[in-house]
Enzyme design. Structure first.
Site, PDB file in Angstrom:
ATOM      1  N   TYR A 143       6.113 -12.435  10.513  1.00  0.00           N
ATOM      2  CA  TYR A 143       6.637 -12.723   9.182  1.00  0.00           C
ATOM      3  C   TYR A 143       7.882 -13.606   9.251  1.00  0.00           C
ATOM      4  O   TYR A 143       8.282 -14.208   8.262  1.00  0.00           O
ATOM      5  CB  TYR A 143       6.963 -11.432   8.411  1.00  0.00           C
ATOM      6  CG  TYR A 143       5.741 -10.626   7.989  1.00  0.00           C
ATOM      7  CD1 TYR A 143       4.463 -10.960   8.428  1.00  0.00           C
ATOM      8  CD2 TYR A 143       5.869  -9.530   7.141  1.00  0.00           C
ATOM      9  CE1 TYR A 143       3.357 -10.226   8.052  1.00  0.00           C
ATOM     10  CE2 TYR A 143       4.761  -8.789   6.753  1.00  0.00           C
ATOM     11  CZ  TYR A 143       3.509  -9.136   7.213  1.00  0.00           C
ATOM     12  OH  TYR A 143       2.405  -8.394   6.834  1.00  0.00           O
ATOM     13  N   LYS A 192      -1.189  -4.076  19.878  1.00  0.00           N
ATOM     14  CA  LYS A 192      -2.516  -4.629  20.198  1.00  0.00           C
ATOM     15  C   LYS A 192      -2.406  -5.232  21.593  1.00  0.00           C
ATOM     16  O   LYS A 192      -2.648  -6.421  21.829  1.00  0.00           O
ATOM     17  CB  LYS A 192      -2.900  -5.670  19.133  1.00  0.00           C
ATOM     18  CG  LYS A 192      -4.324  -6.164  19.220  1.00  0.00           C
ATOM     19  CD  LYS A 192      -5.365  -5.134  18.795  1.00  0.00           C
ATOM     20  CE  LYS A 192      -6.764  -5.676  19.041  1.00  0.00           C
ATOM     21  NZ  LYS A 192      -7.813  -4.675  18.810  1.00  0.00           N
ATOM     22  N   ASP A 225      -5.940  -1.016  15.666  1.00  0.00           N
ATOM     23  CA  ASP A 225      -7.222  -0.737  15.009  1.00  0.00           C
ATOM     24  C   ASP A 225      -7.574   0.742  15.141  1.00  0.00           C
ATOM     25  O   ASP A 225      -8.018   1.385  14.183  1.00  0.00           O
ATOM     26  CB  ASP A 225      -8.338  -1.646  15.554  1.00  0.00           C
ATOM     27  CG  ASP A 225      -8.374  -1.717  17.072  1.00  0.00           C
ATOM     28  OD1 ASP A 225      -7.445  -1.199  17.736  1.00  0.00           O
ATOM     29  OD2 ASP A 225      -9.345  -2.293  17.612  1.00  0.00           O
ATOM     30  N   ASP A 249       3.520  -3.101   8.077  1.00  0.00           N
ATOM     31  CA  ASP A 249       3.220  -3.422   6.682  1.00  0.00           C
ATOM     32  C   ASP A 249       1.879  -2.813   6.295  1.00  0.00           C
ATOM     33  O   ASP A 249       1.740  -2.131   5.277  1.00  0.00           O
ATOM     34  CB  ASP A 249       3.191  -4.960   6.538  1.00  0.00           C
ATOM     35  CG  ASP A 249       3.032  -5.408   5.095  1.00  0.00           C
ATOM     36  OD1 ASP A 249       3.317  -4.615   4.176  1.00  0.00           O
ATOM     37  OD2 ASP A 249       2.628  -6.577   4.893  1.00  0.00           O
TER      38      ASP A 249
HETATM   39  C1  IPM Z   1       6.251  -4.585   1.754  1.00  0.00           C
HETATM   40  C2  IPM Z   1       5.645  -5.756   1.027  1.00  0.00           C
HETATM   41  C3  IPM Z   1       6.330  -7.012   1.503  1.00  0.00           C
HETATM   42  C4  IPM Z   1       6.129  -7.106   3.002  1.00  0.00           C
HETATM   43  C5  IPM Z   1       5.852  -8.287   0.828  1.00  0.00           C
HETATM   44  C6  IPM Z   1       5.990  -8.216  -0.661  1.00  0.00           C
HETATM   45  C7  IPM Z   1       6.549  -9.503   1.376  1.00  0.00           C
HETATM   46  O1  IPM Z   1       4.277  -5.778   1.209  1.00  0.00           O
HETATM   47  O2  IPM Z   1       7.455  -4.344   1.588  1.00  0.00           O
HETATM   48  O3  IPM Z   1       5.532  -3.934   2.487  1.00  0.00           O
HETATM   49  O4  IPM Z   1       5.075  -7.524   3.443  1.00  0.00           O
HETATM   50  O5  IPM Z   1       7.028  -6.729   3.732  1.00  0.00           O
HETATM   51 MG    MG Z   2       3.528  -4.133   2.280  1.00  0.00          MG
END
Ligand code: IPM
Ligand code: MG
Length: 357
Positions: A143, A192, A225, A249
């Site tokens: 990310y 993974k 997984d 996430d």
């Molecule tokens: C979360 C959300 C966020 C993330 C998005 C909205 C960027 O899904 O806080 O889990 O992926 O971190």
């Molecule tokens: Mg999220």
């Protein structure tokens, strides 16, 4: 009298209404436990795009850095779905996590006794109790890695990069091991490593930290997984899960669904320092914004987490959690409504929690 300064990032959709209820509850708890809270508002997400042209104005970062802690509602909505990726509300959320160094995201997924029937899992799978803590790395990995577009064999292509350094893995591992020490003493690291080089470094680093610093903790490893499958097959095997940004996430959404209480779950995002950012794990639900149907309890419980982890007011935190537990015996917002209960609005729910404090 102790006094705390909190920044409110109300955000979009139902954000403002749920934060308003949490503030009411915080004030009530302050009155009862002998401290005061002052609030300052700042913009994040879609509302910031509308007012300032960017999802994370620099002023918001300054205010949060200066405050004792930050409470966030939710960001995003269809209105901003067409803006370029780096200007989306979500980019603001990632940006504030990065800017405040909030590398550790704690996402408890537990079943509230009164909401047991809401879990989509069979009663025998849930057992007496279910209480999992997902510790998600929040400021690294894919990310935050390098991304872009280029041409490959004449076709447009896009890439994102997963990368973790040893210090990044060490610090999130330590948070997770310490969490396991305070809970059931078991930690499962999820990766993974059968495919990804970054996961091989992740696994080796977590194992080393475990051996050197936390020999008291029972450490296990799972591929992501398999973990996704185990979470619905036998969720009781988990105490604390530690994993990367993207896996966390995904798995934290899964874990929250198992609890059947997505409108009930709070989260804390912490840095090395104390202040932290607290938010419900659900989204901005633009479809019900302004209708009174939103469930403010996850935000109220986020405020309780703030009192516990950032403000040294554990008694106030406990009192709020007890009040929420109590209120569920009689009153429900539409998302968790079951027959025989009183159906209440977002605001009424806030009032009821205050009344029990
Ligand atoms: C979360 C959300 C966020 C993330 C998005 C909205 C960027 O899904 O806080 O889990 O992926 O971190
Ligand atoms: Mg999220």
């Amino acid at each position: 009298m102790k006094s705390y300064q909190i920044v409110l990032l109300k955000g979009d959709g139902i954000g403002p209404e749920i934060v308003t209820q949490a503030v009411k509850v915080l004030d009530r708890a302050a009155g009862r436990f002998g401290f005061t809270v002052s609030y300052d508002e700042a913009l994040l997400g879609g509302c910031a795009i509308d007012a300032a042209g960017v999802p994370l104005p620099p002023e918001t970062i300054e205010k949060c850095k200066a405050a004792d802690s930050t409470l966030l509602g939710a960001v995003g909505g269809p209105k901003w779905d067409t803006v370029p990726g780096n200007l989306r509300p979500e980019a603001g959320l990632l940006g504030i996590r990065g800017a405040l160094g909030l590398f550790a995201n704690l996402r408890p997924a537990r079943i509230f006794e009164q909401l047991r029937e809401a879990s989509p899992l069979k009663a025998e799978i849930i057992g007496d109790d279910l209480d999992i803590m997902v510790v998600r790395e929040l400021t690294g990995g894919i990310y935050f890695g390098e991304r872009g577009r280029r041409t490959v064999n004449g076709f447009e292509a896009a890439y994102d990069t997963e990368m973790y350094s040893v210090p990044e893995i060490e610090r999130i591992a330590r948070v997770a091991f310490r969490m396991a020490q305070k809970r059931g003493g078991r930690l499962c690291s999820v990766d993974k490593a059968n495919v990804l080089e970054s996961s091989r470094l992740w696994r080796a680093t977590v194992e080393r930290i475990g051996k050197e610093e936390y020999p008291d903790i029972e450490l296990s490893n799972l591929y992501v997984d398999n973990c996704a499958m185990q979470l619905v097959r036998n969720p009781k095997q988990f105490d604390v899960i530690v994993t990367s940004n993207i896996f966390g996430d995904i798995l934290s959404d899964e874990a929250s669904m198992i609890s059947g209480s997505i409108g009930m779950l709070a989260s804390a995002s912490l840095s090395e320092g104390k202040s932290g950012l607290y938010e419900p794990i659900h989204g901005s639900a633009p479809d019900i914004a302004g209708t009174g149907k939103a469930n403010p309890l996850a935000t109220i419980l986020s405020a309780a987490m703030m009192l516990r982890y950032s403000l040294d007011e554990p008694q106030a935190a406990q009192a709020i959690e007890d009040a929420v537990s109590e209120v569920l015996k009689t009153a429900r917002t539409p998302d968790i409504y079951t027959e025989g209960m009183r159906q209440v609005t977002c605001e009424e729910m806030g009032d009821l929690v205050c009344g029990l404090l």
